[in-house]
Design a protein around this motif. Structure first.
Motif, PDB file in Angstrom:
ATOM      1  N   LEU A  83       0.738  -1.009   0.012  1.00  0.00           N
ATOM      2  CA  LEU A  83       0.080  -0.392  -0.039  1.00  0.00           C
ATOM      3  C   LEU A  83       0.496   1.469  -0.045  1.00  0.00           C
ATOM      4  CD1 LEU A  83      -2.597   1.236   0.236  1.00  0.00           C
ATOM      5  CD2 LEU A  83      -2.467   1.208   2.393  1.00  0.00           C
ATOM      6  N   THR A  84       1.878   1.599   0.313  1.00  0.00           N
ATOM      7  CA  THR A  84       2.584   2.635   1.137  1.00  0.00           C
ATOM      8  C   THR A  84       3.883   2.783  -0.038  1.00  0.00           C
ATOM      9  OG1 THR A  84       3.558   1.312   2.082  1.00  0.00           O
ATOM     10  CG2 THR A  84       1.926   2.525   3.632  1.00  0.00           C
ATOM     11  N   ASP A  85       4.115   1.897  -1.217  1.00  0.00           N
ATOM     12  CA  ASP A  85       5.006   1.375  -1.948  1.00  0.00           C
ATOM     13  C   ASP A  85       4.680   2.827  -3.326  1.00  0.00           C
ATOM     14  OD1 ASP A  85       7.234   1.380  -3.686  1.00  0.00           O
ATOM     15  OD2 ASP A  85       6.764  -1.761  -3.792  1.00  0.00           O
ATOM     16  N   VAL A  86       5.091   3.533  -2.923  1.00  0.00           N
ATOM     17  CA  VAL A  86       4.693   4.983  -3.753  1.00  0.00           C
ATOM     18  C   VAL A  86       5.569   4.812  -5.183  1.00  0.00           C
ATOM     19  CG1 VAL A  86       4.721   6.244  -1.996  1.00  0.00           C
ATOM     20  CG2 VAL A  86       6.570   6.714  -2.867  1.00  0.00           C
ATOM     21  N   SER A  87       6.095   4.063  -4.978  1.00  0.00           N
ATOM     22  CA  SER A  87       7.073   3.618  -6.301  1.00  0.00           C
ATOM     23  C   SER A  87       6.201   2.804  -7.936  1.00  0.00           C
ATOM     24  CB  SER A  87       8.139   2.725  -6.934  1.00  0.00           C
ATOM     25  OG  SER A  87       8.550   1.132  -6.298  1.00  0.00           O
ATOM     26  N   ARG A  88       5.415   2.427  -7.134  1.00  0.00           N
ATOM     27  CA  ARG A  88       4.049   1.809  -8.096  1.00  0.00           C
ATOM     28  C   ARG A  88       2.747   2.172  -8.458  1.00  0.00           C
ATOM     29  NH1 ARG A  88       3.375  -3.640  -4.937  1.00  0.00           N
ATOM     30  NH2 ARG A  88       1.280  -3.804  -7.215  1.00  0.00           N
ATOM     31  N   ASP A  89       2.633   1.913  -9.663  1.00  0.00           N
ATOM     32  CA  ASP A  89       1.147   2.740 -10.317  1.00  0.00           C
ATOM     33  C   ASP A  89      -0.178   2.541  -8.708  1.00  0.00           C
ATOM     34  OD1 ASP A  89      -1.037   3.304 -11.968  1.00  0.00           O
ATOM     35  OD2 ASP A  89      -2.044   1.369 -11.216  1.00  0.00           O
ATOM     36  N   GLY A  95      -5.153  -1.623  -4.628  1.00  0.00           N
ATOM     37  CA  GLY A  95      -6.252  -2.378  -5.571  1.00  0.00           C
ATOM     38  C   GLY A  95      -5.394  -3.856  -5.203  1.00  0.00           C
ATOM     39  N   GLN A  96      -4.365  -4.288  -5.163  1.00  0.00           N
ATOM     40  CA  GLN A  96      -3.047  -5.341  -4.618  1.00  0.00           C
ATOM     41  C   GLN A  96      -3.583  -5.889  -2.934  1.00  0.00           C
ATOM     42  OE1 GLN A  96       0.785  -5.467  -5.626  1.00  0.00           O
ATOM     43  NE2 GLN A  96       0.586  -8.260  -5.173  1.00  0.00           N
ATOM     44  N   ALA A  97      -2.966  -4.588  -2.258  1.00  0.00           N
ATOM     45  CA  ALA A  97      -3.325  -4.597  -0.929  1.00  0.00           C
ATOM     46  C   ALA A  97      -4.426  -4.762  -0.096  1.00  0.00           C
ATOM     47  CB  ALA A  97      -3.144  -3.276   0.048  1.00  0.00           C
ATOM     48  N   VAL A  98      -5.457  -4.148  -1.022  1.00  0.00           N
ATOM     49  CA  VAL A  98      -7.371  -4.336  -0.044  1.00  0.00           C
ATOM     50  C   VAL A  98      -7.247  -5.943  -0.633  1.00  0.00           C
ATOM     51  CG1 VAL A  98      -9.502  -3.611  -0.989  1.00  0.00           C
ATOM     52  CG2 VAL A  98      -8.046  -2.120  -1.215  1.00  0.00           C
ATOM     53  N   SER A  99      -7.499  -6.062  -1.888  1.00  0.00           N
ATOM     54  CA  SER A  99      -7.558  -7.876  -2.288  1.00  0.00           C
ATOM     55  C   SER A  99      -6.639  -8.951  -0.949  1.00  0.00           C
ATOM     56  CB  SER A  99      -7.453  -7.715  -3.408  1.00  0.00           C
ATOM     57  OG  SER A  99      -6.988  -9.562  -4.056  1.00  0.00           O
ATOM     58  N   TYR A 100      -5.680  -7.817  -0.902  1.00  0.00           N
ATOM     59  CA  TYR A 100      -5.162  -9.482  -0.043  1.00  0.00           C
ATOM     60  C   TYR A 100      -5.280  -8.886   1.455  1.00  0.00           C
ATOM     61  CZ  TYR A 100      -0.879 -11.598   2.397  1.00  0.00           C
ATOM     62  OH  TYR A 100      -0.567 -12.670   3.297  1.00  0.00           O
ATOM     63  N   HIS A 188     -15.630  -6.125  -4.961  1.00  0.00           N
ATOM     64  CA  HIS A 188     -15.703  -5.408  -3.934  1.00  0.00           C
ATOM     65  C   HIS A 188     -14.158  -4.636  -3.572  1.00  0.00           C
ATOM     66  CE1 HIS A 188     -16.811  -5.781   0.911  1.00  0.00           C
ATOM     67  NE2 HIS A 188     -16.077  -4.968   0.690  1.00  0.00           N
ATOM     68  N   VAL A 189     -13.246  -5.568  -4.101  1.00  0.00           N
ATOM     69  CA  VAL A 189     -12.241  -4.876  -3.900  1.00  0.00           C
ATOM     70  C   VAL A 189     -12.180  -3.635  -5.542  1.00  0.00           C
ATOM     71  CG1 VAL A 189      -9.706  -5.369  -4.632  1.00  0.00           C
ATOM     72  CG2 VAL A 189     -10.396  -6.985  -3.467  1.00  0.00           C
ATOM     73  N   ASP A 190     -11.960  -3.894  -6.144  1.00  0.00           N
ATOM     74  CA  ASP A 190     -12.760  -2.858  -7.323  1.00  0.00           C
ATOM     75  C   ASP A 190     -12.923  -1.245  -6.418  1.00  0.00           C
ATOM     76  OD1 ASP A 190     -11.777  -3.868  -8.931  1.00  0.00           O
ATOM     77  OD2 ASP A 190     -13.072  -4.502 -10.037  1.00  0.00           O
ATOM     78  N   VAL A 191     -14.298  -1.918  -5.407  1.00  0.00           N
ATOM     79  CA  VAL A 191     -15.188  -0.589  -5.265  1.00  0.00           C
ATOM     80  C   VAL A 191     -14.750   0.363  -4.058  1.00  0.00           C
ATOM     81  CG1 VAL A 191     -17.124   0.309  -3.679  1.00  0.00           C
ATOM     82  CG2 VAL A 191     -17.456  -1.597  -5.965  1.00  0.00           C
ATOM     83  N   VAL A 192     -13.497  -0.724  -3.239  1.00  0.00           N
ATOM     84  CA  VAL A 192     -12.874  -0.180  -2.202  1.00  0.00           C
ATOM     85  C   VAL A 192     -11.453   0.702  -2.061  1.00  0.00           C
ATOM     86  CG1 VAL A 192     -11.362  -0.824  -0.054  1.00  0.00           C
ATOM     87  CG2 VAL A 192     -14.147  -1.621   0.336  1.00  0.00           C
TER      88      VAL A 192
END
Length: 207
Positions: A83-89, A95-100, A188-192
């Motif tokens: 979530l906090t890796d600002v080097s990524r999109d 989305g990856q963080a929420v899904s996990y 659900h992931v997409d919405v959050v």
């Protein structure tokens, strides 16, 4: 409290008893609807220890649940790194963080339910929950401030307050994954994710 045994030393008899109690509690939580329905004497027998041994390690059942909370925190911490890796999109990493987080919650549904129950009734568990929450708020707020300073996110509300509200969104929706009805996982992931991205970056994120 920590459910893990320090790998740098050999387990003691006390470590083994405590670990057995936590394993028995984890198994029991998979079979019942609430922490209250678990009997300490039965739990102790299941762990192969005396009832007095349970109270040597834990003040009550809520305290034992608090020790098991470490399982969720350990796994969820990986989502915080993404979530906090600002080097990524932004959309990809959020989305990856929420899904996990949703996946961790679903994998430990029995434990998450118990944690919610214990948090509602036990002040010490609430204190533990809030302490971990505060540390995560700080990390998210720093990420928001860094993105604003870099010009990738527009100025907006106080970063710490925004982080707190966005984490409230996560908490509530993680709870919905195990309590009550909720959308399909991906939807659900997409919405959050959309709520997070729009709140921090606007629509769409600044290039």
């Amino acid at each position: 409290m920590n459910a893990r045994i320090d790998a740098s030393r050999s387990p003691t008899k006390g470590d083994a008893r405590r670990t057995a109690l936590l394993a028995a509690l984890d198994d029991s939580l998979r079979e019942v609807d609430s922490v209250e329905s678990i009997n300490v004497a039965d739990l102790s027998r299941r762990a192969g220890v005396t009832r007095s041994a349970f109270y040597f390690y834990f003040e009550n059942k809520a305290a034992a649940v608090g020790a098991l909370m470490e399982v969720i925190y350990e796994e969820a911490s990986e989502a915080g790194v993404w979530l906090t890796d600002v080097s990524r999109d932004p959309t990809e990493r959020i989305g990856q963080a929420v899904s996990y987080l949703f996946t961790v919650t679903e994998r430990h549904e029995h434990l998450y339910r118990a944690v919610l129950e214990a948090r509602a009734t036990n002040p010490s568990i609430r204190k533990m929950w809030e302490a971990d929450r505060v540390s995560f708020e700080e990390a998210v707020a720093e990420m928001i401030e860094a993105e604003r300073a870099a010009g990738r996110a527009p100025d907006g509300p106080d970063a710490r307050a925004l982080a707190a509200v966005l984490l409230d969104v996560n908490d509530r929706n993680m709870e919905r994954r195990v309590v009550g009805s909720c959308p399909d996982h991906d939807l659900h992931v997409d919405v959050v994710t959309s709520i997070w991205v729009r709140s921090i970056y606007g629509t769409p994120p600044l290039p």
